[in-house]
Design a protein around this motif. Structure first.
Motif, PDB file in Angstrom:
ATOM      1  N   THR A  57     -20.045  32.499  53.006  1.00  0.00           N
ATOM      2  CA  THR A  57     -20.444  31.115  53.511  1.00  0.00           C
ATOM      3  C   THR A  57     -20.801  30.419  52.136  1.00  0.00           C
ATOM      4  N   VAL A  58     -20.390  29.143  51.911  1.00  0.00           N
ATOM      5  CA  VAL A  58     -20.111  28.408  50.695  1.00  0.00           C
ATOM      6  C   VAL A  58     -20.840  27.253  50.915  1.00  0.00           C
ATOM      7  N   ASP A  59     -21.926  26.763  50.511  1.00  0.00           N
ATOM      8  CA  ASP A  59     -22.500  25.439  50.780  1.00  0.00           C
ATOM      9  C   ASP A  59     -22.152  24.417  49.380  1.00  0.00           C
ATOM     10  N   CYS A  60     -21.453  23.324  49.915  1.00  0.00           N
ATOM     11  CA  CYS A  60     -20.563  22.719  48.848  1.00  0.00           C
ATOM     12  C   CYS A  60     -21.377  21.182  49.168  1.00  0.00           C
ATOM     13  N   LEU A  61     -21.085  20.507  48.066  1.00  0.00           N
ATOM     14  CA  LEU A  61     -21.391  19.048  47.907  1.00  0.00           C
ATOM     15  C   LEU A  61     -20.386  18.307  47.253  1.00  0.00           C
ATOM     16  N   PHE A  62     -20.255  17.128  47.541  1.00  0.00           N
ATOM     17  CA  PHE A  62     -19.184  16.064  47.133  1.00  0.00           C
ATOM     18  C   PHE A  62     -19.816  14.658  47.122  1.00  0.00           C
ATOM     19  N   ILE A 109     -18.832  18.228  43.635  1.00  0.00           N
ATOM     20  CA  ILE A 109     -19.917  18.213  42.713  1.00  0.00           C
ATOM     21  C   ILE A 109     -20.439  19.663  42.391  1.00  0.00           C
ATOM     22  N   LEU A 110     -20.444  20.372  43.423  1.00  0.00           N
ATOM     23  CA  LEU A 110     -21.001  21.912  43.092  1.00  0.00           C
ATOM     24  C   LEU A 110     -20.620  22.597  44.297  1.00  0.00           C
ATOM     25  N   CYS A 111     -20.750  24.165  44.134  1.00  0.00           N
ATOM     26  CA  CYS A 111     -20.705  25.074  45.486  1.00  0.00           C
ATOM     27  C   CYS A 111     -21.442  26.022  45.094  1.00  0.00           C
ATOM     28  N   ILE A 112     -22.066  26.594  46.274  1.00  0.00           N
ATOM     29  CA  ILE A 112     -22.957  27.774  46.054  1.00  0.00           C
ATOM     30  C   ILE A 112     -22.433  28.861  47.038  1.00  0.00           C
ATOM     31  N   LYS A 138     -11.842  22.857  45.632  1.00  0.00           N
ATOM     32  CA  LYS A 138     -11.402  21.742  45.033  1.00  0.00           C
ATOM     33  C   LYS A 138     -10.076  21.446  45.534  1.00  0.00           C
ATOM     34  N   ASP A 139      -8.964  22.589  45.512  1.00  0.00           N
ATOM     35  CA  ASP A 139      -7.757  22.479  46.223  1.00  0.00           C
ATOM     36  C   ASP A 139      -7.951  21.799  47.513  1.00  0.00           C
ATOM     37  N   ILE A 140      -8.679  22.484  48.465  1.00  0.00           N
ATOM     38  CA  ILE A 140      -8.875  21.926  49.768  1.00  0.00           C
ATOM     39  C   ILE A 140      -9.221  20.569  49.838  1.00  0.00           C
ATOM     40  N   SER A 141     -10.015  20.112  48.918  1.00  0.00           N
ATOM     41  CA  SER A 141     -10.512  18.561  49.028  1.00  0.00           C
ATOM     42  C   SER A 141      -9.330  17.920  48.372  1.00  0.00           C
ATOM     43  N   PRO A 144     -22.834  16.841  51.999  1.00  0.00           N
ATOM     44  CA  PRO A 144     -22.733  18.323  52.081  1.00  0.00           C
ATOM     45  C   PRO A 144     -21.774  18.918  53.045  1.00  0.00           C
ATOM     46  N   ILE A 145     -20.991  20.049  52.578  1.00  0.00           N
ATOM     47  CA  ILE A 145     -19.980  20.755  53.392  1.00  0.00           C
ATOM     48  C   ILE A 145     -20.262  22.240  53.619  1.00  0.00           C
TER      49      ILE A 145
END
Length: 309
Positions: free
Chosen positions: A189-194, A201-204, A232-235, A243-244
């Motif tokens: 699972t990847v917690d992402c922020l845009f 911005i980042l992903c964890i 980044k490619d998906i975005s 948050p995503i």
């Protein structure tokens, strides 16, 4: 122009993501957190500064009720955490305070088949539909929460039998299902922020060591640049704001394949928080026009458990 964000509304106070958001924000002692849920027995009411009972998203009074809460509580920002509510909150004409991706993004991500079709040319998309010829296969609803009605089938006979069972017993017809390749590898699972221009911005990333009801109970955060590149490619195809939560699993060769995208905070958010990232707070800073610099996190294993209150 930057303003002070004081009053934060968090919906889905009885769910894992809503409860996690409420706890993290209240523990920071910066925000006045108003929890909202359709049930008066929601756990989030024990942790929030205030609790408001709201109707279900499909209730005709939902929008007006929420607008009244926004007005009377002087709400500065909203974290929607219930899948059925996301499309409603994505209408910025009604809820400019909502921290959420555009409506077209919600439409795509809400339906697992639409997500696969939107990204079908990408190498990280699992085989699905007619392209998924080999067994075992995974069959699951296009629209669902957690791990409900997800099955592994090992033969055409099992597949047809399960489709018939779901149709008769669950009222889930074949057109409401997606069939895709079985992925036996590690799950992440990847917690992402845009930011609110759609910039990554980042992903964890965290490996899901153990799960219950689709939520991580034991997770291990890692640094792995593969996730940054893919997300980044998906975005570049799907626009994200705030948050995503994105889920992946490895195929037999160890290659990452996309499982699903949830355009909201995740139920496993406390694992990311323990690793040193306060994702709700960072999202609020971006929402308020602030810049984020030099953000990093720790690689740790986190064990979650039930606690009486």
């Amino acid at each position: 122009m930057k303003k002070t964000l004081n009053n934060i509304l968090v919906t889905g106070a009885g769910g894992d993501s809503g409860l996690a958001t409420i706890r993290i924000l209240t523990e920071s002692n910066i925000y006045n957190v108003i929890a909202a849920d359709a049930s008066k027995n929601s756990t989030g009411l024990l942790f929030a500064n205030k609790f408001r009972l709201i109707p279900l998203a499909n209730d005709k009074s939902f929008i007006n009720k929420l607008k009244n809460i926004v007005l009377t509580e002087n709400i500065d920002a909203i974290f929607p955490n219930v899948d059925e509510e996301l499309k409603i909150f994505s209408d910025k004409n009604n809820f400019p305070q909502a921290i959420i991706s555009p409506s077209k993004t919600i439409d795509i991500c809400y339906d697992k088949l639409k997500t696969l079709q939107k990204l079908k040319e990408k190498t990280y998309i699992p085989k699905y539909g007619k392209d998924c010829k080999d067994f075992p296969k995974i069959i699951k609803p296009r629209i669902s929460r957690g791990s409900r009605n997800i099955y592994k089938v090992d033969s055409e006979y099992e597949l047809n039998l399960l489709i018939e069972f779901l149709s008769i017993n669950q009222n889930i017809t074949s057109d409401m299902l997606v069939i895709q390749e079985y992925l036996p590898g590690k799950e992440y699972t990847v917690d992402c922020l845009f930011d609110f221009d759609g910039t990554f911005i980042l992903c964890i990333p965290r490996q899901r060591i153990s799960t219950k009801g689709g939520i991580s109970t034991i997770g291990k955060t890692i640094h792995d640049n593969r996730f940054n590149k893919i997300i980044k490619d998906i975005s570049n195809t799907i626009e994200f704001h705030g948050p995503i939560n994105i889920q992946f699993k490895e195929d037999p060769s160890g290659k990452l394949k996309l499982l699903e995208i949830n355009p909201r905070l995740s139920g496993g958010l406390p694992i990311t928080h323990k690793a040193g990232i306060n994702l709700p707070d960072l999202a609020l800073k971006l929402f308020n026009g602030e810049k984020l610099n030099n953000i990093d996190y720790n690689n740790i294993s986190v064990f979650r458990y039930l606690k009486e209150f």
